[in-house]
Write a protein that holds these residues in place. Structure first.
Motif, PDB file in Angstrom:
ATOM      1  N   LYS A 179      33.795   5.123  49.957  1.00 41.16           N
ATOM      2  CA  LYS A 179      33.745   6.553  49.660  1.00 41.16           C
ATOM      3  C   LYS A 179      32.571   6.904  48.756  1.00 41.16           C
ATOM      4  CE  LYS A 179      38.788   6.967  49.947  1.00 41.16           C
ATOM      5  NZ  LYS A 179      40.048   7.226  49.201  1.00 41.16           N
ATOM      6  N   GLU A 180      32.354   6.093  47.743  1.00 40.24           N
ATOM      7  CA  GLU A 180      31.332   6.390  46.750  1.00 40.24           C
ATOM      8  C   GLU A 180      30.016   5.652  47.014  1.00 40.24           C
ATOM      9  OE1 GLU A 180      31.904   8.665  44.458  1.00 40.24           O
ATOM     10  OE2 GLU A 180      34.026   8.906  44.981  1.00 40.24           O
ATOM     11  N   ASP A 181      30.075   4.579  47.743  1.00 41.98           N
ATOM     12  CA  ASP A 181      28.907   3.728  47.949  1.00 41.98           C
ATOM     13  C   ASP A 181      28.507   3.694  49.420  1.00 41.98           C
ATOM     14  OD1 ASP A 181      28.583   2.508  45.181  1.00 41.98           O
ATOM     15  OD2 ASP A 181      30.670   1.997  45.609  1.00 41.98           O
ATOM     16  N   GLU A 182      27.432   2.982  49.686  1.00 44.93           N
ATOM     17  CA  GLU A 182      26.929   2.893  51.051  1.00 44.93           C
ATOM     18  C   GLU A 182      27.926   2.187  51.969  1.00 44.93           C
ATOM     19  OE1 GLU A 182      22.096   2.665  50.387  1.00 44.93           O
ATOM     20  OE2 GLU A 182      23.253   0.810  50.536  1.00 44.93           O
ATOM     21  N   SER A 183      27.964   2.671  53.212  1.00 48.70           N
ATOM     22  CA  SER A 183      28.763   2.020  54.240  1.00 48.70           C
ATOM     23  C   SER A 183      27.819   1.320  55.208  1.00 48.70           C
ATOM     24  CB  SER A 183      29.615   3.051  54.984  1.00 48.70           C
ATOM     25  OG  SER A 183      30.585   3.613  54.132  1.00 48.70           O
ATOM     26  N   LYS A 184      28.211   0.132  55.652  1.00 52.46           N
ATOM     27  CA  LYS A 184      27.359  -0.648  56.534  1.00 52.46           C
ATOM     28  C   LYS A 184      28.192  -1.434  57.534  1.00 52.46           C
ATOM     29  CE  LYS A 184      23.778  -1.441  52.985  1.00 52.46           C
ATOM     30  NZ  LYS A 184      22.683  -0.685  53.641  1.00 52.46           N
TER      31      LYS A 184
END
Length: 575
Positions: free
Chosen positions: A354-359
Motif C-alpha cells: 500500500k505504501e511502498d512499490e509493488s513489483k
C-alpha cells in the motif's frame, strides 16, 4: 512399541511440541521430537496401554491451530529425538486444559482470569479479585438488562454491549452462534476455533438481519480469546456481543501487554487454507534458521537478527546492532524464498504494498532476481486522466462524454479531487477508481473503502475489469475506463469493488500461466500488505488450483517477514 505422530505444520512456535511434552509426562511415556521443513514428528515409546493413554490425552489437550494442516500416526521401528527444546515466548488464548480448569468449580483456579500454563496465557499484571464469580454475575446481569459494560480484556479495553449497531468487533459465544447469524463456510470454524483465535470478516445472514435489524453486510468476528470473555459468556443466554474500543474501563481494569489480534482469511482453495494478513499475537517473537550475526534487519516496528544457531524475529527488544533495511518488495520475496528453501528454484513473486512499490519479481538460479513487471504511473489530476481515456479510441471518447452527462456529480467531484499522493502502484490505481465511484475524494481513503466494499460484497463473482500490460508496466487507463462503464451500467459499488480486486487477482494468475509456458516455474510467492481479505483469497486460490503457492511461513503476509528478508539480503551483501 514406537508410534510416530506426524503434525503437518510450518510453525516453529512450540505449541504442539509443548503439548506433546506435557501429555507424555502425564501418560508416563518416552517422547522424542524431530522436525523438517513442513512437519513435526513426535515419537512415543512405551507399552500399548501407555501409548493409547497418550493418544487419548493428546486428543483432549491438543488445540486446533491455524498452522496445523493435518495429523496422522504410524508405527515405526526407529525412535528419534533431535529437536532442541528452545521455543519463543508468545502470548496465546487459553488452551483446552486451562479452560476446563477455570470453569471447574472444584478446581483451585475456578474463575481465575489470570490462569495460564506453559502453552497459553498473556503478560498481565495480576490483581486480587475477592469474589470473581460474583463480579462476573454482575457484569452478565448488566448485559442481560441491555446495559453496557466497560472492561479490560487480555486483548484490549472495550465497551461491550448486546447492541451491535456500532460494534467494531463482534465476539460470538461459540461456533453455533456463528453458524446461526453469519454466512460461515468450510474452514471458518477451524480458523475461529483455533488457539490463535483470529478475526474473520464474515457476512451476515437473513437471521442476523431479522434478529438485530442491522443492514451492515459484514463484520469482523471472533470467538472469546481470553479468560475474561470466556467467563463473561459462561451461563449467559446472549449469542453475540459488540465490542468497541475504550481507554478507561470502569467495570474491570488491570494492566496487560496488548498485542495486535491476528486477522485471517479462509481461502476458496481445495484445502481451505487459512492465511494471516495482519497481527502479531501468537506469532512473534519467532525463531528462524541462522543467517548471519552482527546485523539487525528492520522493517517498520519489526527486527530480525541471528544469534547462536537461530534467527529471532520480534518487535520489542533488539540488540544494539547496525540496522539494515532492504526495499520491502525484495525483502518480502527473499524472506519467503529463504524460509521455504526456494532460493535455487525458479519462482515468480507477487509483491504488493500500500505504501511502498509493488513489483512482480522472477527468481532464477541462472539469472538471479529480475524485475519482471513494475507498477509505476502517476497523474496530475482527473482532467489529464479523462483526456487520455478520450484519446485512446472512439469508444473512450464516447465513454467520457456519457459519464460527464449521466454521472455529472461523480464527474465533477473527480475533477475537483486532489490526487497528488505518495501512494504507489495498484493501491494508487484503486484509489483513483474509488474516487471515480464516489467512495471518497482522498486517494488513500478511496482505496481503503474499495477494499472494504470488496470484502463485504455479497457475491462470489464480480464484473470483469480490464488490466492490460504495456511493455513492463500496467496501463491503468483500461481499469479506470471499464470501472466507469460498469458504473454507467448501474452496477453497485459493492459488486464493482469486488470485480476490481477479483479481476486483478485473475490477471496475476494468468500472468503466472503465461510465464510458466515459456519458463517452467516451481511456484509463486505472495507477500505484501496489499494482500488482505478477498484479494488475498482470490490470488491464492486461483494459482493454488494448479501450482504451488508460498506465503510467509507461520507469519502474516506482511510485517515481520520483511524484517527477516532485510536480514537475509544484507547478510548476502556483507559477505
Amino acid at each position: 512399541m514406537i508410534l510416530r505422530f506426524v503434525f503437518k505444520t510450518p510453525s516453529t512456535q512450540g505449541i504442539i511440541e509443548k503439548i506433546c511434552l506435557r501429555v507424555a509426562k502425564k501418560s508416563e511415556v518416552k517422547l522424542g521430537l524431530s522436525r523438517d521443513l513442513e512437519n513435526i514428528y513426535a515419537y512415543v515409546e512405551g507399552d500399548e496401554n501407555k501409548i493409547e493413554e497418550f493418544s487419548r490425552n493428546l486428543a483432549n489437550e491438543l488445540p486446533l491451530s491455524v498452522f496445523l494442516k493435518s495429523l496422522s500416526a504410524e508405527v515405526v521401528d526407529e525412535f528419534k529425538d533431535n529437536l532442541v527444546r528452545d521455543f519463543p515466548d508468545i502470548s496465546l488464548p487459553p488452551c483446552p486444559k486451562c479452560l476446563r480448569e477455570v470453569k471447574d468449580s472444584q478446581n483451585p483456579h475456578y474463575y481465575d482470569i489470570f490462569h495460564h500454563c506453559e502453552v497459553c496465557g498473556y503478560k498481565a499484571q495480576k490483581i486480587d479479585i475477592k469474589n470473581p464469580k460474583k463480579l462476573f454475575d454482575k457484569l452478565r446481569e448488566k448485559l442481560i438488562n441491555g446495559d453496557k459494560i466497560s472492561i479490560q480484556t487480555m486483548n484490549g479495553a472495550y465497551e461491550i454491549s448486546s447492541d451491535l449497531e456500532n460494534a467494531e468487533i463482534i465476539v460470538a459465544k461459540d461456533l453455533a452462534s456463528v453458524a446461526k447469524y453469519f454466512m460461515a463456510f468450510e474452514g471458518d470454524a477451524k480458523a475461529l476455533g483455533s488457539i490463535e483465535k483470529p478475526i474473520l470478516k464474515l457476512k451476515t445472514n437473513l437471521e442476523f438481519k431479522k434478529r438485530y435489524g442491522i443492514s451492515t453486510p459484514a463484520f469482523d468476528v471472533k470467538l472469546p480469546d481470553c479468560m475474561v470473555l470466556e467467563l463473561l459468556f459462561e451461563g449467559l443466554d446472549i449469542h453475540l456481543l459488540g465490542l468497541k474500543k475504550t481507554t478507561k474501563p470502569t467495570d474491570l481494569s488491570f494492566e496487560v501487554e496488548v498485542e495486535d489480534i491476528l486477522k485471517a482469511v479462509v481461502t476458496d482453495s481445495k484445502n481451505k487454507d487459512i492465511l494471516l494478513y495482519s497481527g502479531d499475537r501468537g506469532v512473534v517473537p519467532k525463531f528462524e534458521k541462522f543467517v548471519k550475526e552482527g546485523i539487525l534487519g528492520v522493517y517498520k516496528k519489526y527486527g530480525a537478527y541471528s544469534k547462536s544457531d537461530k534467527s529471532v524475529i520480534d518487535y520489542k527488544d533488539f540488540p544494539n546492532l547496525p540496522k539494515k533495511e532492504a526495499k520491502p518488495a525484495f525483502a518480502g520475496f527473499f524472506s519467503v524464498l529463504n524460509q521455504w528453501e526456494m532460493e535455487n528454484k525458479t519462482t515468480i513473486g507477487f509483491c504488493f504494498y500500500k505504501e511502498d512499490e509493488s513489483k512482480i519479481l522472477i527468481n532464477s538460479p541462472k539469472f538471479g532476481v529480475v524485475e519482471y513487471v513494475d507498477f509505476k504511473f502517476y497523474f496530475d489530476d482527473f482532467k489529464e486522466i479523462f483526456a487520455l481515456i478520450g484519446a485512446m479510441n472512439d469508444t473512450g471518447k464516447k465513454l467520457i462524454e456519457n459519464f460527464s452527462k449521466k454521472r455529472p456529480e461523480l464527474f465533477e467531484n473527480a475533477l475537483k479531487a486532489d490526487i497528488s499522493s505518495d501512494k504507489k502502484g495498484i493501491f494508487y490505481l484503486w484509489g483513483l477508481i474509488g474516487i471515480i465511484l464516489g467512495l471518497d475524494n482522498n486517494i488513500k481513503n478511496a482505496a481503503k473503502k474499495l477494499l472494504k466494499y470488496a470484502n463485504e460484497a455479497m457475491t462470489k463473482k464480480g464484473p470483469r475489469i480490464d488490466y492490460k500490460l504495456e511493455s513492463n508496466n500496467l496501463n491503468p487507463l483500461w481499469a479506470i475506463r471499464t470501472a466507469m462503464s460498469f458504473n454507467l451500467a448501474g452496477v453497485d459499488n459493492y459488486l464493482l469493488s469486488y470485480g476490481v480486486i477479483e479481476s486483478f487477482a485473475e490477471f496475476l494468475s494468468n500472468m503466472y500461466e503465461s510465464f510458466n509456458k515459456e519458463t517452467p516455474l516451481d511456484g509463486a510467492v505472495i507477500v505484501g500488505d496489499l494482500f488482505e481479505g478477498e484479494f488475498l483469497n482470490k490470488i491464492y486460490s486461483y494459482i493454488d488450483k494448479n501450482y504451488p503457492v508460498y506465503t510467509p511461513k507461520a507469519l502474516p503476509i506482511s510485517g515481520a517477514v520483511e524484517a527477516f528478508g532485510s536480514l537475509v539480503i544484507n547478510s548476502k551483501v556483507s559477505n
